[in-house]
Design an enzyme around this catalytic site. Structure first.
Site, PDB file in Angstrom:
ATOM      1  N   ALA A 148     103.423 -62.755  -7.578  1.00 10.63           N
ATOM      2  CA  ALA A 148     102.968 -63.799  -6.642  1.00 10.63           C
ATOM      3  C   ALA A 148     101.439 -63.760  -6.575  1.00 10.63           C
ATOM      4  O   ALA A 148     100.852 -63.889  -5.505  1.00 10.63           O
ATOM      5  CB  ALA A 148     103.572 -63.574  -5.262  1.00 10.63           C
TER       6      ALA A 148
ATOM      7  N   ILE B 169      98.980 -66.628 -11.225  1.00 14.01           N
ATOM      8  CA  ILE B 169      99.921 -67.581 -11.790  1.00 14.01           C
ATOM      9  C   ILE B 169     101.053 -67.841 -10.803  1.00 14.01           C
ATOM     10  O   ILE B 169     101.501 -68.981 -10.619  1.00 14.01           O
ATOM     11  CB  ILE B 169     100.490 -67.073 -13.136  1.00 14.01           C
ATOM     12  CG1 ILE B 169      99.365 -66.861 -14.138  1.00 14.01           C
ATOM     13  CG2 ILE B 169     101.522 -68.033 -13.676  1.00 14.01           C
ATOM     14  CD1 ILE B 169      99.830 -66.297 -15.482  1.00 14.01           C
TER      15      ILE B 169
ATOM     16  N   ASN C  43      91.146 -61.756  -4.522  1.00 19.17           N
ATOM     17  CA  ASN C  43      92.213 -62.663  -4.964  1.00 19.17           C
ATOM     18  C   ASN C  43      91.945 -64.080  -4.493  1.00 19.17           C
ATOM     19  O   ASN C  43      92.510 -65.042  -5.022  1.00 19.17           O
ATOM     20  CB  ASN C  43      93.573 -62.250  -4.390  1.00 19.17           C
ATOM     21  CG  ASN C  43      94.013 -60.869  -4.801  1.00 19.17           C
ATOM     22  OD1 ASN C  43      94.718 -60.204  -4.047  1.00 19.17           O
ATOM     23  ND2 ASN C  43      93.622 -60.424  -5.993  1.00 19.17           N
TER      24      ASN C  43
ATOM     25  N   ARG D  80     106.361 -56.847 -18.042  1.00 17.69           N
ATOM     26  CA  ARG D  80     106.857 -57.942 -18.891  1.00 17.69           C
ATOM     27  C   ARG D  80     107.942 -57.441 -19.830  1.00 17.69           C
ATOM     28  O   ARG D  80     108.932 -58.135 -20.062  1.00 17.69           O
ATOM     29  CB  ARG D  80     105.711 -58.513 -19.728  1.00 17.69           C
ATOM     30  CG  ARG D  80     104.785 -59.430 -18.969  1.00 17.69           C
ATOM     31  CD  ARG D  80     103.812 -60.046 -19.946  1.00 17.69           C
ATOM     32  NE  ARG D  80     103.038 -61.090 -19.340  1.00 17.69           N
ATOM     33  CZ  ARG D  80     101.731 -61.036 -19.142  1.00 17.69           C
ATOM     34  NH1 ARG D  80     101.076 -59.948 -19.472  1.00 17.69           N
ATOM     35  NH2 ARG D  80     101.106 -62.055 -18.604  1.00 17.69           N
TER      36      ARG D  80
ATOM     37  N   CYS E 122      87.124 -35.825 -27.952  1.00 21.05           N
ATOM     38  CA  CYS E 122      85.793 -35.395 -28.408  1.00 21.05           C
ATOM     39  C   CYS E 122      84.748 -36.475 -28.168  1.00 21.05           C
ATOM     40  O   CYS E 122      83.584 -36.178 -27.912  1.00 21.05           O
ATOM     41  CB  CYS E 122      85.818 -34.982 -29.879  1.00 21.05           C
ATOM     42  SG  CYS E 122      86.474 -36.242 -30.949  1.00 21.05           S
TER      43      CYS E 122
END
Lengths: 552, 250
Positions: free
Chosen positions: A33, A36, A64, A130, A181
Site C-alpha cells: 500500500a 504503486i 512517502n 515478489r 578485502c
C-alpha cells in the site's frame, strides 16, 4: 440510492452490466500500500471493485508523502494498510476493504487464503516478497499482475500459471555483495566507504559486534590499531575520541608500515583529526556540503553519545546517519575517494530509490486496465491474448515518440525451477558447509523457501515441521545420513508454504574465503533421469509454439 | 533536529520532497515549486494531472463552475456532488501538499488568468473555449495542453510555443548529465492541421463519456510527467501530441 446507481454509470456504460457486476463480485488482493499500492487501490475503488484486500507491513514515513497520496502528515507512524483502507472507503463507501498490517510471507496468508482471490495485484518494492507472491499464485492458479517502478521508469506484466513466464523465469539481479578485502583494505568508490562505516557502526553499537566485517576475534595475529578501542567504546563513549584517531590515523600508519600496501596501486594516507571541536552546524545546506575532517571527527564523537548499545542501523535515525556519514567521509579521505555529503551518504547507506507520483500513477492505471481485461475477457481468450508486458519510458522514443511500449508476454522458460520444475545445481564445499547453513543460506535466503524440507531418495534429512531431524543441523553435508550430500547427489527440497518441489543436484566445490560460498545454476539436463527430461522437451516444444503464435 | 531556519526551501519540505529531489535535483525542484498551472475544465484527466502536480509542488488554479454530478464520482475522486467542480475540489486537493497553493476562480476570469500562469490545461472544452484559451496562452508565452479521455483511450495536444528551449537529461540524481540546450517548435492550436483521427474528438470538443478511472490515471500520469519536464525545462516533452489506446496498452 439514486446516487449509488449513478456512481457506476460511466463504468457500466463502458463495460456493460455484466462486466460491472463481475468486477463487483471479484475479490482482489493488493500486496503493498505504498507508491504503486495507493494508486491501485484508488483505481479499484473508483472502477467498482467492492471486495478489496490490502496487505502492507510498513508504517507511514514523511518521505512517502510526495506520492503516496492517501496519506497525510498526521498519519506518519501509522500502518499504511490501515490508513489506505480508510481513504479508499472515502472514495467509495460501497467497498469492503480488509486491511492487514502484516508481512505477506506470514503463514496465515496460506494457499487456501490466496485461492479466494480472482486476481492478485502486486505493488511491492522488493524481490523477496515478489518471489513469494509469485509462488503462491502459481500454487493456486490465481492470475498475478506484477509491476515495478524506479524513478521515471516502470513496467507492468501479467503472470498466468502454465501460460506465461512467471516472475522467476528470468533471473533477477541480486543485491550487490562487496568482497571483504575491498571493504577492509582496498576501497575505491564512495559506496565501499559507506559500507565500511556501517560495519564500523555495527562493531561499536551493534548487539552482535562479531557480525561486523571489521571484527577481529582473539585468535587474529596482527590486531588493528582500533580493535581494542572499539571494544572499549562500547562501554564508554568518551573513548570515541581516541577511536577516531586510531581509525583514521594510527591504523593507516600501521598498515602502511607493515608493508600491506607496498604492491597496491592506491595507497591510503593517514589523516589527523581533531575531534574536540564542534559538529557541523545544522544550517540550510549543511547536509549537502562535504564536511571538513575535524567536523567529521566531532560529529562522530557527538552522535556516539546518543546511540545506545544494541542499536541497529536505521537510515532514518538522525544520530545513526550522522555517525555513518562522518565516518564514511573520513574513510574516503584516507583513500583519496570523492567524499560524500550527508545527503549523498544517506542515499547510499539507505539504498534510497528515487520515486515520484507520475510513474506510479501510470503503472497502476495499466495494472487495473489489465486486471479488468482479464476478468471480463471471453472464455476463448487467454490471459496472454489480452495483456502485454508494457514498459513505461522516460522520454518519447523513436519516430513515433512512444512513451509506453507494450510487448508480447514470454512463455514459461524451461529452465525455471519455480514454474517448470527445472532442476538446479548447487555448488559448495560439502566438507565444511553444515546442514543448518544449507537450509538458512541456500534454501531460505537464495532459493526463497519459507518452510523447507529436504529429502535424499526415501530418507528425510530436514523438515521444518519435524524436530527429530534437528540433530542433523550441525553436521556437514558430507557427514549427513544416507551417504550424505556429496558430489553428484540428487536431493529434493520441498516448501510447504508455497507448494514448491525442487530437485537439487549437489556439486562439491571449494570457493576462496572472501567470495560467495555458494553458486546456484540450472542443472545440466543429462544429470537427471530420462522421464523428467522427456517431459521438459515437450514443454519446450509447447512453449515455442505459443511464442510463435503470440509474436506480432 | 534537522530544522533549517531560512532558505527558499525549508527543510520540512525537503523531507517530504526527498525522493523526488533525488531524482530530478534541487534546481528542478525549485522551478517546479515556484510554478503554477491554470486548469480549465476539471474532469477525470485533470484531477489526475492536478493530483500529480500538487504532490510535486506545483500550484494550481481551478477554473470550473460546472456542478458536479454523482456520476462524476467514478472519475473525479475529489468532487462533491452538488457543488461546483473547481470550488468543491479545492480543499481536498490542497490537503495533498501544504507547500503548493490551490485556489479557484470564476469561469469568466479564465481567459484573463492564463497569462499569470506557467501552463494551462484544458479538459472538456468546447471548440470555442479551446480557441480562446490557446490564443491567450500563445499571446502570454504560456504552455498549452488540451486533454481528453474516454473508455477507449486518451488524446493530448501540446503547444509549447515557437521556441521551446530545454535540456535532455540522462541518468538521475547526482550522476545525471545534461545535454546542451535544444529547441522545439510547436504549432498553435488554431493552426493545427493533419489532425490524427483519434485526436479529432479533442479538436471537436466532443463530450468524453464514458470515462474509466484507470484510463484517466494513465493519461493524467503521462500529462503530469510532461508538465513536470516542461516546468523544469529538463527532459524531452511530447512534440506535439499524445495518444493512448486502452486496449493496446500503448
Amino acid at each position: 440510492v439514486i446516487e449509488e446507481e449513478e456512481r457506476y454509470a460511466q463504468v457500466q456504460s463502458a463495460l456493460g452490466r455484466e462486466g460491472l457486476s463481475k468486477l463487483a463480485r471479484s475479490r482482489v488482493l493488493v500486496v503493498g500500500a505504498g507508491g504503486i499500492g495507493c494508486e491501485v487501490l484508488k483505481n479499484l475503488a473508483l472502477t467498482g471493485f467492492e471486495k478489496i484486500v490490502t496487505v502492507d507491513l510498513d508504517t507511514i514515513d514523511v518521505s512517502n508523502l510526495n506520492r503516496q497520496f492517501l496519506f497525510r502528515r498526521e498519519h506518519v507512524g501509522m500502518p499504511k494498510a490501515v490508513v489506505a483502507r480508510t481513504a479508499v472507503l472515502g472514495f467509495n463507501p460501497r467497498c469492503s476493504v480488509e486491511a492487514h498490517h502484516a508481512n505477506i510471507k506470514e503463514s496465515k496468508f496460506s494457499a487456501s487464503w490466496f485461492k479466494e482471490f480472482a486476481a492478485v495485484v502486486n505493488a511491492l518494492d522488493n524481490v523477496d516478497a515478489r518471489r513469494h507472491v509469485n509462488r503462491m499464485c502459481l500454487a493456486t492458479g490465481v492470475p498475478l499482475i506484477e509491476a515495478g517502478t524506479t524513478g521515471y521508469l516502470g513496467q507492468v506484466f501479467a503472470v498466468s500459471k502454465g501460460e506465461t513466464a512467471c516472475y522467476e523465469c528470468f533471473p533477477k539481479p541480486t543485491k550487490t555483495v562487496y568482497p571483504i578485502c575491498t571493504i577492509r583494505a582496498t576501497p575505491d568508490k564512495p559506496v565501499h566507504c559507506v559500507v565500511w562505516a556501517k560495519e564500523l557502526f555495527k562493531l561499536v553499537f551493534g548487539a552482535k559486534p562479531e557480525d561486523s566485517m571489521l571484527f577481529e576475534d582473539s585468535t587474529v595475529e596482527k590486531h588493528s590499531a582500533y580493535a581494542e578501542l572499539a571494544a572499549k567504546t562500547r562501554d564508554d563513549r568518551s573513548v570515541m575520541r581516541a577511536l577516531v584517531t586510531a581509525l583514521f590515523h594510527d591504523d593507516v600508519e600501521k598498515q602502511l608500515k607493515a608493508g600491506k600496501y607496498d604492491e597496491a596501486s592506491r595507497k591510503p594516507s593517514s589523516v589527523t583529526v581533531n575531534s574536540s571541536g564542534k559538529a557541523p552546524k545544522q544550517e540550510p545546506g549543511w547536509d549537502r556540503r562535504v564536511w571538513e575532517p575535524d567536523e567529521c571527527g566531532a560529529q562522530m564523537v557527538f552522535a556516539a553519545q546518543h546511540i545506545p548499545l544494541g542499536t541497529e542501523f536505521d537510515k532514518d535515525d538522525d544520530d545513526t546517519m550522522l555517525f555513518v556519514a562522518a565516518a564514511a567521509n573520513l574513510r574516503c579521505l584516507n583513500f583519496g575517494i570523492d567524499r560524500p555529503s550527508l545527503y549523498a551518504a544517506k542515499g547510499i547507506a539507505g539504498n534510497i530509490i528515487p520515486a515520484i507520483a507520475t510513474t506510479n500513477a501510470i503503472v497502476a492505471g495499466l495494472q487495473v486496465a489489465q486486471l479488468v481485461r482479464i476478468l471480463t475477457k471471453s472464455p476463448d481468450e487467454s490471459i496472454a491474448d489480452v495483456t502485454k508486458y508494457t514498459y513505461c519510458l522516460r522520454d518519447p522514443m523513436g519516430r513515433m515518440g512512444y512513451l509506453l511500449q507494450p510487448t508480447a508476454l514470454d512463455s514459461p522458460q524451461s529452465t525455471c525451477y519455480v514454474c517448470r520444475s527445472a532442476a538446479v545445481e548447487v555448488a559448495l564445499d560439502t566438507h565444511s558447509v553444515t546442514l543448518k547453513a544449507f537450509v538458512d543460506d541456500v534454501l531460505k535466503s537464495k532459493l526463497n523457501f519459507v518452510e523447507p524440507a529436504l529429502d535424499v531418495g526415501e530418507s528425510g534429512i530436514y523438515d521444518a515441521d519435524d524436530d527429530r531431524l534437528n540433530a542433523n543441523l550441525p553436521l556437514t553435508l558430507a557427514k549427513l545420513p544416507a551417504g550424505g550430500l556429496v558430489d553428484a547427489v540428487v536431493c529434493k527440497a520441498t516448501d510447504y508454504a508455497t507448494d514448491l518441489e525442487l530437485t537439487i543436484v549437489i556439486k562439491h566445490q571449494v570457493f576462496p574465503e572472501d567470495e560467495e560460498q555458494y553458486r546456484i545454476a540450472g542443472a545440466a539436463r543429462d544429470e537427471l533421469h530420462t522421464a523428467k527430461r522427456g517431459r521438459e522437451e515437450d514443454d519446450v516444444a509447447e512453449a515455442d509454439a505459443k511464442k510463435a503464435k503470440l509474436a506480432d | 533536529k534537522f530544522e533549517g531556519t531560512n532558505g527558499a526551501m525549508g527543510s520540512e519540505a525537503e523531507k517530504v520532497y526527498d525522493r523526488q529531489i533525488r531524482l530530478w535535483g534541487a534546481e528542478a525542484q525549485r522551478r517546479i515549486g515556484s510554478s503554477s498551472i491554470l486548469v480549465c475544465g476539471f474532469g477525470g484527466v485533470s484531477v489526475e494531472v492536478c493530483k500529480n502536480l500538487v504532490l510535486a509542488g506545483v500550484s494550481v488554479t481551478l477554473c470550473d463552475e460546472t456542478i458536479a454530478r454523482p456520476s462524476d464520482l467514478a472519475t473525479n475522486f475529489f468532487a462533491v456532488p452538488g457543488e461546483p467542480r473547481g470550488a468543491g475540489c479545492c480543499p481536498k486537493l490542497q490537503e495533498l501538499n501544504p507547500y503548493a497553493v490551490v485556489r479557484h476562480i470564476a469561469e469568466e476570469e479564465g481567459v484573463g488568468a492564463v497569462a499569470a500562469h506557467d501552463a494551462v490545461v484544458v479538459e472538456c472544452g468546447s471548440a470555442t473555449r479551446l480557441g480562446e484559451l490557446s490564443a491567450a496562452a500563445r499571446k502570454g508565452g504560456v504552455m498549452f495542453y488540451a486533454v481528453r479521455a474516454d473508455a477507449s483511450g486518451g488524446g493530448v495536444f501540446a503547444d509549447l510555443g515557437e521556441n521551446f528551449e530545454f535540456r535532455e537529461e540522462s541518468g538521475v540524481g547526482q550522476s545525471a548529465k545534461l545535454s546542451d540546450p535544444k529547441t522545439l517548435r510547436y504549432v498553435p492550436w488554431g493552426h493545427a492541421t493533419k489532425v490524427p483521427p483519434q485526436l479529432e474528438k479533442l479538436f471537436d470538443g466532443a463530450p468524453q463519456e464514458p470515462q474509466l478511472p484507470f484510463v484517466n490515471a494513465v493519461v493524467g500520469g503521462l500529462v503530469g510527467q510532461d508538465l513536470i519536464k516542461v516546468l523544469s525545462r529538463k527532459g524531452k516533452p511530447i512534440h506535439n501530441c499524445l495518444l493512448f489506446d486502452t486496449a493496446l496498452y500503448k
